[in-house]
Design a protein around this motif. Sequence first.
Motif, PDB file in Angstrom:
ATOM      1  N   ASN A   1     -97.298  25.318 -81.767  1.00  0.00           N
ATOM      2  CA  ASN A   1     -98.122  24.500 -82.665  1.00  0.00           C
ATOM      3  C   ASN A   1     -99.395  25.210 -83.111  1.00  0.00           C
ATOM      4  N   GLY A   2     -99.499  26.499 -82.824  1.00  0.00           N
ATOM      5  CA  GLY A   2    -100.609  27.286 -83.347  1.00  0.00           C
ATOM      6  C   GLY A   2    -101.862  27.295 -82.503  1.00  0.00           C
ATOM      7  N   MET A   3    -101.793  26.820 -81.269  1.00  0.00           N
ATOM      8  CA  MET A   3    -102.987  26.813 -80.431  1.00  0.00           C
ATOM      9  C   MET A   3    -103.328  28.215 -79.933  1.00  0.00           C
ATOM     10  N   THR A   4    -102.356  29.091 -79.896  1.00  0.00           N
ATOM     11  CA  THR A   4    -102.588  30.480 -79.515  1.00  0.00           C
ATOM     12  C   THR A   4    -101.564  31.364 -80.211  1.00  0.00           C
ATOM     13  N   SER A   5    -101.960  32.588 -80.466  1.00  0.00           N
ATOM     14  CA  SER A   5    -101.033  33.531 -81.090  1.00  0.00           C
ATOM     15  C   SER A   5    -100.376  34.427 -80.049  1.00  0.00           C
ATOM     16  N   ASP A   6    -100.703  34.211 -78.781  1.00  0.00           N
ATOM     17  CA  ASP A   6    -100.119  35.005 -77.701  1.00  0.00           C
ATOM     18  C   ASP A   6     -98.668  34.608 -77.471  1.00  0.00           C
ATOM     19  N   ALA A   7     -97.905  35.542 -76.937  1.00  0.00           N
ATOM     20  CA  ALA A   7     -96.515  35.271 -76.588  1.00  0.00           C
ATOM     21  C   ALA A   7     -96.463  34.345 -75.370  1.00  0.00           C
ATOM     22  N   LYS A   8     -95.325  33.695 -75.181  1.00  0.00           N
ATOM     23  CA  LYS A   8     -95.172  32.779 -74.048  1.00  0.00           C
ATOM     24  C   LYS A   8     -95.403  33.470 -72.715  1.00  0.00           C
ATOM     25  N   ASP A   9     -94.963  34.706 -72.607  1.00  0.00           N
ATOM     26  CA  ASP A   9     -95.085  35.435 -71.346  1.00  0.00           C
ATOM     27  C   ASP A   9     -96.507  35.911 -71.087  1.00  0.00           C
ATOM     28  N   CYS A  10     -97.372  35.859 -72.083  1.00  0.00           N
ATOM     29  CA  CYS A  10     -98.752  36.324 -71.933  1.00  0.00           C
ATOM     30  C   CYS A  10     -99.718  35.190 -71.618  1.00  0.00           C
ATOM     31  N   LEU A  11     -99.196  34.026 -71.294  1.00  0.00           N
ATOM     32  CA  LEU A  11    -100.044  32.887 -70.936  1.00  0.00           C
ATOM     33  C   LEU A  11     -99.854  32.563 -69.464  1.00  0.00           C
ATOM     34  N   LEU A  12    -100.944  32.239 -68.808  1.00  0.00           N
ATOM     35  CA  LEU A  12    -100.917  31.851 -67.409  1.00  0.00           C
ATOM     36  C   LEU A  12    -101.440  30.421 -67.313  1.00  0.00           C
ATOM     37  N   PHE A  13    -100.663  29.548 -66.712  1.00  0.00           N
ATOM     38  CA  PHE A  13    -101.037  28.144 -66.559  1.00  0.00           C
ATOM     39  C   PHE A  13    -101.376  27.898 -65.095  1.00  0.00           C
ATOM     40  N   VAL A  14    -102.557  27.334 -64.853  1.00  0.00           N
ATOM     41  CA  VAL A  14    -103.013  27.049 -63.497  1.00  0.00           C
ATOM     42  C   VAL A  14    -103.223  25.547 -63.377  1.00  0.00           C
ATOM     43  N   ILE A  15    -102.485  24.928 -62.441  1.00  0.00           N
ATOM     44  CA  ILE A  15    -102.603  23.486 -62.212  1.00  0.00           C
ATOM     45  C   ILE A  15    -103.511  23.261 -61.017  1.00  0.00           C
ATOM     46  N   ASN A  16    -104.491  22.373 -61.184  1.00  0.00           N
ATOM     47  CA  ASN A  16    -105.366  22.003 -60.078  1.00  0.00           C
ATOM     48  C   ASN A  16    -104.627  20.939 -59.271  1.00  0.00           C
ATOM     49  N   GLY A  17    -104.180  21.301 -58.082  1.00  0.00           N
ATOM     50  CA  GLY A  17    -103.382  20.390 -57.253  1.00  0.00           C
ATOM     51  C   GLY A  17    -104.183  19.267 -56.624  1.00  0.00           C
ATOM     52  N   ASN A  18    -105.511  19.322 -56.661  1.00  0.00           N
ATOM     53  CA  ASN A  18    -106.333  18.277 -56.059  1.00  0.00           C
ATOM     54  C   ASN A  18    -106.673  17.155 -57.027  1.00  0.00           C
ATOM     55  N   ASP A  19    -106.285  17.283 -58.293  1.00  0.00           N
ATOM     56  CA  ASP A  19    -106.600  16.255 -59.285  1.00  0.00           C
ATOM     57  C   ASP A  19    -105.709  15.034 -59.078  1.00  0.00           C
ATOM     58  N   PRO A  20    -106.201  13.831 -59.447  1.00  0.00           N
ATOM     59  CA  PRO A  20    -105.358  12.635 -59.385  1.00  0.00           C
ATOM     60  C   PRO A  20    -104.275  12.690 -60.477  1.00  0.00           C
ATOM     61  N   PRO A  21    -103.186  11.923 -60.322  1.00  0.00           N
ATOM     62  CA  PRO A  21    -102.090  11.998 -61.297  1.00  0.00           C
ATOM     63  C   PRO A  21    -102.472  11.538 -62.706  1.00  0.00           C
ATOM     64  N   ASP A  22    -103.528  10.742 -62.825  1.00  0.00           N
ATOM     65  CA  ASP A  22    -103.902  10.285 -64.166  1.00  0.00           C
ATOM     66  C   ASP A  22    -104.883  11.237 -64.845  1.00  0.00           C
ATOM     67  N   ALA A  23    -105.240  12.345 -64.202  1.00  0.00           N
ATOM     68  CA  ALA A  23    -106.164  13.299 -64.817  1.00  0.00           C
ATOM     69  C   ALA A  23    -105.904  14.716 -64.308  1.00  0.00           C
ATOM     70  N   THR A  24    -104.668  15.145 -64.306  1.00  0.00           N
ATOM     71  CA  THR A  24    -104.332  16.491 -63.866  1.00  0.00           C
ATOM     72  C   THR A  24    -104.788  17.486 -64.920  1.00  0.00           C
ATOM     73  N   ARG A  25    -105.470  18.524 -64.477  1.00  0.00           N
ATOM     74  CA  ARG A  25    -105.944  19.557 -65.396  1.00  0.00           C
ATOM     75  C   ARG A  25    -105.030  20.776 -65.339  1.00  0.00           C
ATOM     76  N   LEU A  26    -104.760  21.325 -66.480  1.00  0.00           N
ATOM     77  CA  LEU A  26    -103.927  22.514 -66.619  1.00  0.00           C
ATOM     78  C   LEU A  26    -104.753  23.549 -67.361  1.00  0.00           C
ATOM     79  N   GLU A  27    -105.205  24.570 -66.650  1.00  0.00           N
ATOM     80  CA  GLU A  27    -106.016  25.631 -67.254  1.00  0.00           C
ATOM     81  C   GLU A  27    -105.082  26.646 -67.897  1.00  0.00           C
ATOM     82  N   VAL A  28    -105.344  27.014 -69.142  1.00  0.00           N
ATOM     83  CA  VAL A  28    -104.529  27.998 -69.858  1.00  0.00           C
ATOM     84  C   VAL A  28    -105.340  29.280 -69.974  1.00  0.00           C
TER      85      VAL A  28
END
Length: 151
Positions: A79-106
């Motif tokens: 959807n155009g949020m980044t021009s990087d390839a799929k393999d060049c992105l790292l997603f980090v999930i904060n496991g301590n967040d509640p289920p209604d506000a889980t953060r995913l750092e890109v």
Amino acid sequence: MNDTTQATPPRLTRRRAPLSLKQRILRRVMMIVPMAALVFLVGRMGWLDQAADKLTFSRTSWFDNTAVVEHFRTIVTHNGMTSDAKDCLLFVINGNDPPDATRLEVLEKHSGKCPGDRNTLPHLFTIQIDRLNQTAQTDWQSPGMFHPLPR
């Protein structure tokens, strides 16, 4: 009238001469080359990834971290949020967040085929996921202020 010859029934198809081996090979090549080009084009455009994501990501997938990461990896790259390839992105999930506000750092990865300084992992944006309501918001282009993901 005495007709001794019998009338032949009309033919529905033309009678063709048998094809030579060279003609058969040429016909098959003429079909395979455009089909291979089409498959290559569809793969490069990402349509196969999007179709697979639509078929595999379901309501229960919101609670599976691997499925969520792959889903948003497809969304972010198409959807155009980044021009990087799929393999060049790292997603980090904060496991301590509640289920209604889980953060995913890109983050932008710089290793292997991904260009850039190998000692850095630049933060691109954050995706905030509400797994219970199955919604997501991002702070893309507005750090700290969350809004719905672009379509």
